[in-house]
Design an enzyme around this catalytic site. Structure first.
Site, PDB file in Angstrom:
ATOM      1  N   ASP A   5      24.787  89.947  73.601  1.00 55.60           N
ATOM      2  CA  ASP A   5      25.851  88.974  73.060  1.00 55.60           C
ATOM      3  C   ASP A   5      24.934  87.969  72.133  1.00 55.60           C
ATOM      4  O   ASP A   5      24.411  87.126  72.863  1.00 55.60           O
ATOM      5  CB  ASP A   5      26.859  88.509  73.934  1.00 55.60           C
ATOM      6  CG  ASP A   5      27.571  87.233  73.730  1.00 55.60           C
ATOM      7  OD1 ASP A   5      27.599  86.752  72.389  1.00 55.60           O
ATOM      8  OD2 ASP A   5      28.033  86.452  74.440  1.00 55.60           O
ATOM      9  N   LYS A  58      24.499  81.242  64.001  1.00 56.22           N
ATOM     10  CA  LYS A  58      25.334  82.110  63.742  1.00 56.22           C
ATOM     11  C   LYS A  58      26.402  81.940  62.920  1.00 56.22           C
ATOM     12  O   LYS A  58      26.885  82.739  62.106  1.00 56.22           O
ATOM     13  CB  LYS A  58      25.954  82.535  65.104  1.00 56.22           C
ATOM     14  CG  LYS A  58      27.014  83.669  64.887  1.00 56.22           C
ATOM     15  CD  LYS A  58      27.447  83.973  66.376  1.00 56.22           C
ATOM     16  CE  LYS A  58      28.406  85.121  66.579  1.00 56.22           C
ATOM     17  NZ  LYS A  58      28.914  85.281  68.047  1.00 56.22           N
ATOM     18  N   GLU A 152      33.706  91.214  69.499  1.00 59.84           N
ATOM     19  CA  GLU A 152      33.502  90.555  70.576  1.00 59.84           C
ATOM     20  C   GLU A 152      34.590  90.819  71.586  1.00 59.84           C
ATOM     21  O   GLU A 152      34.692  90.973  72.821  1.00 59.84           O
ATOM     22  CB  GLU A 152      33.302  88.850  70.433  1.00 59.84           C
ATOM     23  CG  GLU A 152      31.781  88.548  70.235  1.00 59.84           C
ATOM     24  CD  GLU A 152      31.668  87.521  69.374  1.00 59.84           C
ATOM     25  OE1 GLU A 152      32.343  86.514  69.526  1.00 59.84           O
ATOM     26  OE2 GLU A 152      30.201  87.214  68.704  1.00 59.84           O
ATOM     27  N   ASP A 175      39.035  83.120  73.443  1.00 60.46           N
ATOM     28  CA  ASP A 175      37.530  82.850  73.530  1.00 60.46           C
ATOM     29  C   ASP A 175      37.247  81.411  72.645  1.00 60.46           C
ATOM     30  O   ASP A 175      37.378  81.318  71.934  1.00 60.46           O
ATOM     31  CB  ASP A 175      36.786  83.990  72.657  1.00 60.46           C
ATOM     32  CG  ASP A 175      35.224  83.745  72.504  1.00 60.46           C
ATOM     33  OD1 ASP A 175      34.784  82.760  73.417  1.00 60.46           O
ATOM     34  OD2 ASP A 175      34.620  84.530  72.129  1.00 60.46           O
TER      35      ASP A 175
HETATM   36  P1  ADP Z   1      29.296  80.580  72.347  1.00 62.02           P
HETATM   37  O1  ADP Z   1      30.106  81.834  72.463  1.00 62.02           O
HETATM   38  O2  ADP Z   1      29.518  79.652  71.291  1.00 62.02           O
HETATM   39  O3  ADP Z   1      27.844  80.884  72.272  1.00 62.02           O
HETATM   40  P2  ADP Z   1      29.666  79.881  75.011  1.00 62.02           P
HETATM   41  O4  ADP Z   1      30.622  81.002  75.267  1.00 62.02           O
HETATM   42  O5  ADP Z   1      28.252  80.012  75.645  1.00 62.02           O
HETATM   43  O6  ADP Z   1      29.393  79.819  73.589  1.00 62.02           O
HETATM   44  O7  ADP Z   1      30.427  78.487  75.345  1.00 62.02           O
HETATM   45  C1  ADP Z   1      29.238  77.276  75.579  1.00 62.02           C
HETATM   46  C2  ADP Z   1      30.491  76.091  75.788  1.00 62.02           C
HETATM   47  O8  ADP Z   1      30.851  76.124  76.950  1.00 62.02           O
HETATM   48  C3  ADP Z   1      29.521  74.847  75.889  1.00 62.02           C
HETATM   49  O9  ADP Z   1      30.319  74.046  74.919  1.00 62.02           O
HETATM   50  C4  ADP Z   1      29.460  74.351  77.247  1.00 62.02           C
HETATM   51  O10 ADP Z   1      29.416  73.122  77.653  1.00 62.02           O
HETATM   52  C5  ADP Z   1      30.826  75.123  77.828  1.00 62.02           C
HETATM   53  N1  ADP Z   1      30.820  75.233  79.123  1.00 62.02           N
HETATM   54  C6  ADP Z   1      30.108  76.129  79.801  1.00 62.02           C
HETATM   55  N2  ADP Z   1      30.189  75.977  81.201  1.00 62.02           N
HETATM   56  C7  ADP Z   1      31.272  75.242  81.300  1.00 62.02           C
HETATM   57  C8  ADP Z   1      31.791  74.912  82.455  1.00 62.02           C
HETATM   58  N3  ADP Z   1      31.503  74.925  83.768  1.00 62.02           N
HETATM   59  N4  ADP Z   1      32.848  73.836  82.256  1.00 62.02           N
HETATM   60  C9  ADP Z   1      33.052  73.406  80.892  1.00 62.02           C
HETATM   61  N5  ADP Z   1      32.520  73.816  79.717  1.00 62.02           N
HETATM   62  C10 ADP Z   1      31.566  74.672  80.160  1.00 62.02           C
HETATM   63 MG    MG Z   2      30.743  83.963  72.748  1.00 59.96          MG
END
Ligand code: ADP
Ligand code: MG
Length: 548
Positions: A5, A58, A152, A175
């Site tokens: 991912d 990205k 995804e 998502d």
């Molecule tokens: P991407 O798909 O864009 O790479 P992610 O799915 O990893 O991103 O999401 C990252 C986001 O999720 C960040 O903004 C992070 O602060 C938020 N995040 C991750 N865990 C938590 C949580 N337990 N509570 C609230 N927000 C969260």
């Molecule tokens: Mg993602």
């Protein structure tokens, strides 16, 4: 083959191990790698330790102009090629992405102990050709051949085990990541997910919630992020209630709502058509987002999966399918081996055949083998062999019943397998309607590939002898019934038969006895059939005399 991912904010790598998808952690046991890269001098640092890194690359990949929303690092564009700056270096988004992929590749190699050169990489459903091509280029630079790019939302659906969903199932994948929001409506068709509609907002994500909290609490962004996580399981953080926080976010949630409504309309579905709402992305861990999703779709989202890992697990599953380390997803959701009980003559009687999808239920009626029997022992079996002794015994159940003539006591046996492959066996005496229940604690699907393969190989190796054995045993059970019954019948009405019938009965009878001694299943089976035919007239004479 590994699954990756490659996210805007975080990335991860997964694989199929012993039939199960897992996420591979780095040396510090961290499963998520921030998609952040810093270059200083000759040193390249990826992830947690990167200082003033390039982030969100990205959102630049495959583009010729930097989107307004990009705040990751200084950028410049020359001849339609974007460059991002780190230290003194200017790099293309492909080069930066390649560093993230290299790090994931080496994490996988460290965990798996073997070189990894092939990968499945997930990309947003809306990625165009150029974005896909550049993602593949990044992989090539990292020493990985991309065997497939998987969308995804499709990956997430795979991870949720939706491959077992019935045909024509429609689902929504919501998502919400760090900086982007995607909503997809998918339909399962002939075992594949087809994206019916996608919508989203490339400027809506967890970061926006951070900004709002920083304003509300008058604090720095890192402090706001800590507060946001605290709201995961608190109703009040630093004097701000969850309600107030939610109200402050209404504009963000409203943008999400509009995307969802549009996707639903584009897909031409009704909300009630959607079987499941799947949550993906770290930001869906926020309770306020979960409530929002519930209100938009008028049903509660599925919370059974870690939303951080759904996409990478799905990419790993896709890799497992392509490399053949799993044949079908069935390993996770169908019975790997048949389940049944032992019946007369030590034979295996299959109730739930191998490869049945679970959950499932199957029942059958059994009768007593002997006059006046007061109980029946149910030996619960798993395996592919014809004889009980060659299969695995999972447990035994002693079913008491009211004594009755042979074949008169009837016991209903029902096997139910739940989603986890836990087997419950219910036995009911039909005379009293009394139930006995046995639950086999060990999961019947949680078996290593090697054990399953061994069982199947053995069943193939022994197929002929097993089959002969079964034919013999079944014919012998019949012969053992027939021979004494024949003697009784002859004593009763033998005199009324003509000479020819009598001698054909005698001939068939000696054939049966000879075949029993010779231990030959096929010969015995046909001899029993001939004896059955030869005694037709005798049987009807007996019936008449009994009826008087
Ligand atoms: P991407 O798909 O864009 O790479 P992610 O799915 O990893 O991103 O999401 C990252 C986001 O999720 C960040 O903004 C992070 O602060 C938020 N995040 C991750 N865990 C938590 C949580 N337990 N509570 C609230 N927000 C969260
Ligand atoms: Mg993602």
């Amino acid at each position: 083959m590994i699954g990756i991912d490659l996210g805007t904010t975080n990335s991860a790598v997964g694989v199929i191990e012993a039939g199960f998808p897992i996420v591979l952690a780095d040396t510090e046991n961290r499963r998520l790698l921030p998609s952040a890269v810093s270059f200083s001098g000759d040193e390249t640092i990826v992830g947690h330790e990167a200082k003033d890194p390039i982030t969100s690359v990205k959102s630049l990949i495959g583009r010729s102009e930097v989107p307004e929303s990009y705040h990751g690092a200084p950028t410049k564009t020359e001849n339609g090629q974007i460059y991002v700056q780190s230290g003194e270096k200017w790099l293309t988004p492909v080069e930066v992405s390649a560093e993230i992929l290299k790090t994931l590749k080496s994490t996988a190699e460290m965990r798996l102990g073997t070189p990894q050169t092939e990968a499945v990489i997930s990309v947003p459903a809306y990625f165009n050709d150029r974005q896909r091509t550049e993602t593949k280029e990044a992989a090539t630079l990292a020493g990985l051949t991309v065997r497939r790019l998987v969308a995804e939302p499709t990956a997430a659906a795979l991870a949720y085990g939706l491959e077992r969903a019935s045909e024509r199932t429609k689902i929504a994948v919501y998502d919400l990541g760090g900086g982007t929001f995607d909503i997809s409506i998918l339909e399962m068709r002939e075992g594949n997910f087809e994206v019916l509609a996608t919508a989203g907002d490339t400027e809506l994500g967890g970061d926006d919630f951070d900004t709002i909290l920083a304003e509300k609490l008058n604090c720095t962004i890192p402090e706001a992020i800590a507060a946001k996580y605290a709201f995961d399981d608190a109703d009040e953080v630093q004097g701000l209630t969850a309600d107030e926080y939610e109200k402050a976010c209404w504009q963000l949630l409203d943008r999400s709502r509009r995307c969802c409504e549009r996707a639903i309309i584009d897909a031409g579905v009704a909300k009630t058509d959607l079987e499941k709402i799947i949550l993906v992305g770290g930001s869906t861990k926020m309770p306020l987002v979960q409530r929002h999703v519930e209100s938009v779709f008028e049903q509660s989202p599925d919370l059974c999966m870690n939303p951080d890992e759904a996409v990478v697990l799905g990419a790993g599953i896709q890799a497992g399918l392509l490399s053949g380390s799993i044949q079908t997803l069935s390993l996770l959701d169908v019975t790997p081996l048949s389940l049944g009980i032992e019946t007369f003559g030590g034979l295996m009687n299959i109730l739930i055949p191998r490869n049945s999808t679970i959950p499932c239920k199957k029942g059958e009626m059994f009768t007593n083998a002997v006059d006046g029997q007061t109980s029946m022992k149910i030996n619960i079996l798993q395996g592919e062999r014809e004889f009980a002794k060659d299969n695995w015994s999972l447990g035994e159940l002693e079913v008491p019943f009211t004594p009755a003539a042979k074949g008169q006591a009837r016991v209903g046996i029902q096997f139910s397998l739940d989603e986890d492959g836990i087997l419950s066996v219910l036995a009911r005496d039909t005379a009293t309607n009394e139930d006995l229940l046995l639950t086999i604690e060990r999961s019947t699907v949680d078996i290593t590939n090697t054990a399953v393969e061994k069982m199947i190989d053995e069943s193939v190796d022994h197929a002929f002898e097993d089959m002969d054995g079964r034919i013999f045993t079944e014919a012998k059970i019949k012969a053992d019934e027939l021979l004494p019954a024949l003697d009784e019948a002859l004593a009763l009405c033998g005199d009324s038969l003509d000479h020819e019938t009598r001698s054909s009965i005698n001939a068939a009878k000696s054939d049966v006895i000879a075949a029993l001694e010779a231990n030959d299943g096929k010969v015995l089976k046909s001899a029993v059939a001939r004896l059955d035919d030869a005694t037709e007239e005798l049987a009807s004479l007996v019936m008449q005399s009994l009826l008087g």
